[in-house]
Scaffold this motif. Structure first.
Motif, PDB file in Angstrom:
ATOM      1  N   GLY A 159       3.387   9.141   0.668  1.00 25.72           N
ATOM      2  CA  GLY A 159       4.551   8.423   0.139  1.00 25.72           C
ATOM      3  C   GLY A 159       5.066   7.286   0.999  1.00 25.72           C
ATOM      4  O   GLY A 159       6.111   6.715   0.721  1.00 25.72           O
ATOM      5  N   ARG A 184      -7.056   7.994  -1.157  1.00 26.83           N
ATOM      6  CA  ARG A 184      -5.962   8.479  -2.022  1.00 26.83           C
ATOM      7  C   ARG A 184      -4.726   7.600  -1.901  1.00 26.83           C
ATOM      8  O   ARG A 184      -3.605   8.089  -1.728  1.00 26.83           O
ATOM      9  CB  ARG A 184      -5.626   9.941  -1.686  1.00 26.83           C
ATOM     10  CG  ARG A 184      -6.778  10.866  -1.982  1.00 26.83           C
ATOM     11  CD  ARG A 184      -6.533  12.237  -1.453  1.00 26.83           C
ATOM     12  NE  ARG A 184      -7.669  13.096  -1.698  1.00 26.83           N
ATOM     13  CZ  ARG A 184      -7.776  14.329  -1.258  1.00 26.83           C
ATOM     14  NH1 ARG A 184      -6.802  14.854  -0.559  1.00 26.83           N
ATOM     15  NH2 ARG A 184      -8.824  15.042  -1.518  1.00 26.83           N
ATOM     16  N   GLN A 185      -4.993   6.313  -1.937  1.00 28.70           N
ATOM     17  CA  GLN A 185      -3.909   5.340  -1.825  1.00 28.70           C
ATOM     18  C   GLN A 185      -3.884   4.426  -3.044  1.00 28.70           C
ATOM     19  O   GLN A 185      -4.905   4.221  -3.692  1.00 28.70           O
ATOM     20  CB  GLN A 185      -4.137   4.458  -0.593  1.00 28.70           C
ATOM     21  CG  GLN A 185      -3.945   5.183   0.719  1.00 28.70           C
ATOM     22  CD  GLN A 185      -4.108   4.248   1.914  1.00 28.70           C
ATOM     23  OE1 GLN A 185      -4.609   3.141   1.782  1.00 28.70           O
ATOM     24  NE2 GLN A 185      -3.693   4.697   3.075  1.00 28.70           N
ATOM     25  N   LEU A 186      -2.708   3.892  -3.296  1.00 30.77           N
ATOM     26  CA  LEU A 186      -2.570   2.871  -4.335  1.00 30.77           C
ATOM     27  C   LEU A 186      -2.232   1.564  -3.656  1.00 30.77           C
ATOM     28  O   LEU A 186      -1.476   1.546  -2.683  1.00 30.77           O
ATOM     29  CB  LEU A 186      -1.446   3.247  -5.312  1.00 30.77           C
ATOM     30  CG  LEU A 186      -1.618   4.513  -6.138  1.00 30.77           C
ATOM     31  CD1 LEU A 186      -0.384   4.747  -6.993  1.00 30.77           C
ATOM     32  CD2 LEU A 186      -2.849   4.428  -7.017  1.00 30.77           C
ATOM     33  N   GLN A 187      -2.766   0.501  -4.191  1.00 29.79           N
ATOM     34  CA  GLN A 187      -2.481  -0.804  -3.599  1.00 29.79           C
ATOM     35  C   GLN A 187      -2.082  -1.787  -4.702  1.00 29.79           C
ATOM     36  O   GLN A 187      -2.701  -1.816  -5.757  1.00 29.79           O
ATOM     37  CB  GLN A 187      -3.727  -1.296  -2.875  1.00 29.79           C
ATOM     38  CG  GLN A 187      -3.433  -2.265  -1.776  1.00 29.79           C
ATOM     39  CD  GLN A 187      -4.655  -2.551  -0.937  1.00 29.79           C
ATOM     40  OE1 GLN A 187      -5.673  -3.016  -1.442  1.00 29.79           O
ATOM     41  NE2 GLN A 187      -4.568  -2.293   0.348  1.00 29.79           N
ATOM     42  N   VAL A 199       5.102   3.496   2.501  1.00 28.83           N
ATOM     43  CA  VAL A 199       4.769   2.184   1.954  1.00 28.83           C
ATOM     44  C   VAL A 199       4.509   1.212   3.098  1.00 28.83           C
ATOM     45  O   VAL A 199       5.290   1.139   4.051  1.00 28.83           O
ATOM     46  CB  VAL A 199       5.935   1.642   1.095  1.00 28.83           C
ATOM     47  CG1 VAL A 199       5.623   0.228   0.608  1.00 28.83           C
ATOM     48  CG2 VAL A 199       6.197   2.543  -0.103  1.00 28.83           C
ATOM     49  N   LEU A 211      -0.320   9.175  -7.947  1.00 25.37           N
ATOM     50  CA  LEU A 211      -0.612   9.500  -6.552  1.00 25.37           C
ATOM     51  C   LEU A 211      -0.933  10.994  -6.395  1.00 25.37           C
ATOM     52  O   LEU A 211      -1.866  11.371  -5.690  1.00 25.37           O
ATOM     53  CB  LEU A 211       0.599   9.119  -5.685  1.00 25.37           C
ATOM     54  CG  LEU A 211       0.354   8.847  -4.216  1.00 25.37           C
ATOM     55  CD1 LEU A 211      -0.627   7.707  -4.012  1.00 25.37           C
ATOM     56  CD2 LEU A 211       1.664   8.512  -3.513  1.00 25.37           C
ATOM     57  N   THR A 261       0.837  -1.197   0.000  1.00 23.82           N
ATOM     58  CA  THR A 261       0.000   0.000   0.000  1.00 23.82           C
ATOM     59  C   THR A 261       0.872   1.247   0.000  1.00 23.82           C
ATOM     60  O   THR A 261       1.782   1.373   0.818  1.00 23.82           O
ATOM     61  CB  THR A 261      -0.924   0.014   1.248  1.00 23.82           C
ATOM     62  OG1 THR A 261      -1.668  -1.205   1.263  1.00 23.82           O
ATOM     63  CG2 THR A 261      -1.892   1.189   1.217  1.00 23.82           C
ATOM     64  N   LEU A 262       0.605   2.119  -0.944  1.00 25.97           N
ATOM     65  CA  LEU A 262       1.325   3.395  -1.035  1.00 25.97           C
ATOM     66  C   LEU A 262       0.362   4.502  -0.639  1.00 25.97           C
ATOM     67  O   LEU A 262      -0.655   4.719  -1.297  1.00 25.97           O
ATOM     68  CB  LEU A 262       1.843   3.595  -2.462  1.00 25.97           C
ATOM     69  CG  LEU A 262       2.570   4.903  -2.774  1.00 25.97           C
ATOM     70  CD1 LEU A 262       3.824   5.062  -1.924  1.00 25.97           C
ATOM     71  CD2 LEU A 262       2.950   4.958  -4.257  1.00 25.97           C
ATOM     72  N   THR A 263       0.675   5.188   0.438  1.00 26.79           N
ATOM     73  CA  THR A 263      -0.243   6.219   0.935  1.00 26.79           C
ATOM     74  C   THR A 263       0.060   7.575   0.291  1.00 26.79           C
ATOM     75  O   THR A 263       1.095   7.753  -0.342  1.00 26.79           O
ATOM     76  CB  THR A 263      -0.129   6.360   2.470  1.00 26.79           C
ATOM     77  OG1 THR A 263       1.210   6.791   2.776  1.00 26.79           O
ATOM     78  CG2 THR A 263      -0.394   5.053   3.187  1.00 26.79           C
ATOM     79  N   ALA A 311       8.264  14.022  -1.704  1.00 26.32           N
ATOM     80  CA  ALA A 311       7.654  13.296  -0.583  1.00 26.32           C
ATOM     81  C   ALA A 311       7.158  11.918  -1.011  1.00 26.32           C
ATOM     82  O   ALA A 311       7.169  10.979  -0.225  1.00 26.32           O
ATOM     83  CB  ALA A 311       6.508  14.124   0.006  1.00 26.32           C
ATOM     84  N   VAL A 312       6.709  11.809  -2.261  1.00 21.34           N
ATOM     85  CA  VAL A 312       6.085  10.540  -2.675  1.00 21.34           C
ATOM     86  C   VAL A 312       6.948   9.686  -3.600  1.00 21.34           C
ATOM     87  O   VAL A 312       6.682   8.494  -3.763  1.00 21.34           O
ATOM     88  CB  VAL A 312       4.705  10.778  -3.356  1.00 21.34           C
ATOM     89  CG1 VAL A 312       3.746  11.465  -2.406  1.00 21.34           C
ATOM     90  CG2 VAL A 312       4.829  11.566  -4.650  1.00 21.34           C
TER      91      VAL A 312
END
Lengths: 71, 150
Positions: A12, B142-145, A14, B30, A7-9, B111-112
């Motif tokens: 940033g 607002r997350q990727l999984q 993980v 993101l 999971t990437l919030t 940051a990301v």
């Protein structure tokens, strides 16, 4: 089946969760992944590591869950 | 075009260029979830859409609004990988407003991007092993999984 959920919030961070592994095989899988990531130049720092052994000595599949949050 | 500048960003020196390129795409996705418009171009001074600069393909443009000569608008921040495999920021940041916006976006990106490179690298490792993957986008959190079947 064993799987890993990454999971990437929005900020940033993980988090990875490894589930469905038998015994401590998830630790080996996690170490292998970390080594491959490092080969690709991705160096991580583990911020929080939680391991929950949910192994059940029944006919049900043995499972081990590993949750890692990376800073 | 003449106004567009390139700046190499340090901090991702160890990351393989292919991973960095994929990580940029993930980072843009993101940021898009956070409301930043993402395009495959940026604008130059005259309003031309720029997709390549000094032989570098612009992987994505952040917040490209209008030509750079409109000082109150932002012409976009282009993200690319330079010939040395480093992250390159490309754009025409002329007015103080544009410079300020570029600074904000660069901060958000930094940051990301580390996490995004991790995410991209993990997916690449899974693909190389022939493992099944699935990417889920959560608009609410607002997350990727990434789910990897191992």
């Amino acid at each position: 089946m064993a799987k890993e959920i990454v999971t990437l919030t929005g900020d940033g961070k993980v988090g990875t969760e490894m589930i469905g592994f038998k015994g401590k095989s998830c630790l080996k899988a996690a170490a292998d992944i970390a080594a491959e990531l490092e080969r690709l130049g991705v160096i991580t720092e583990v911020a929080d590591l939680r391991m929950k052994d949910t192994t059940e000595v029944t006919e049900q599949a043995q499972q081990t869950a590993l949750k890692v949050e990376r800073g | 075009m003449s106004h567009i500048k390139k700046e190499t960003v340090r901090g991702f020196d160890t990351v393989h260029p292919v991973v960095l390129a994929e990580g940029i795409k993930v980072a843009a996705q993101l940021l898009s979830l956070q409301g930043v418009p993402v395009t495959n171009f940026i604008y130059d001074w005259n309003g031309n859409k720029v997709t390549e600069f000094s032989g570098m393909k612009i992987i994505c443009g952040l917040d490209a609004q209008a030509k750079a000569s409109t000082s109150s608008k932002f012409a976009g921040m282009g993200l690319a990988v330079d010939k040395n495999g480093k992250l390159a920021i490309v754009g025409d940041f002329y007015s103080s407003q544009q410079k300020q916006r570029a600074k904000e976006l660069q901060k958000q990106l930094k940051a990301v991007l580390g996490g995004a490179c991790y995410f991209a690298a993990r997916a690449m490792i899974a693909h190389a092993k022939g493992q099944k993957t699935e990417v889920k986008i959560n608009n609410e959190t607002r997350q990727l999984q990434l789910v990897v079947q191992m």
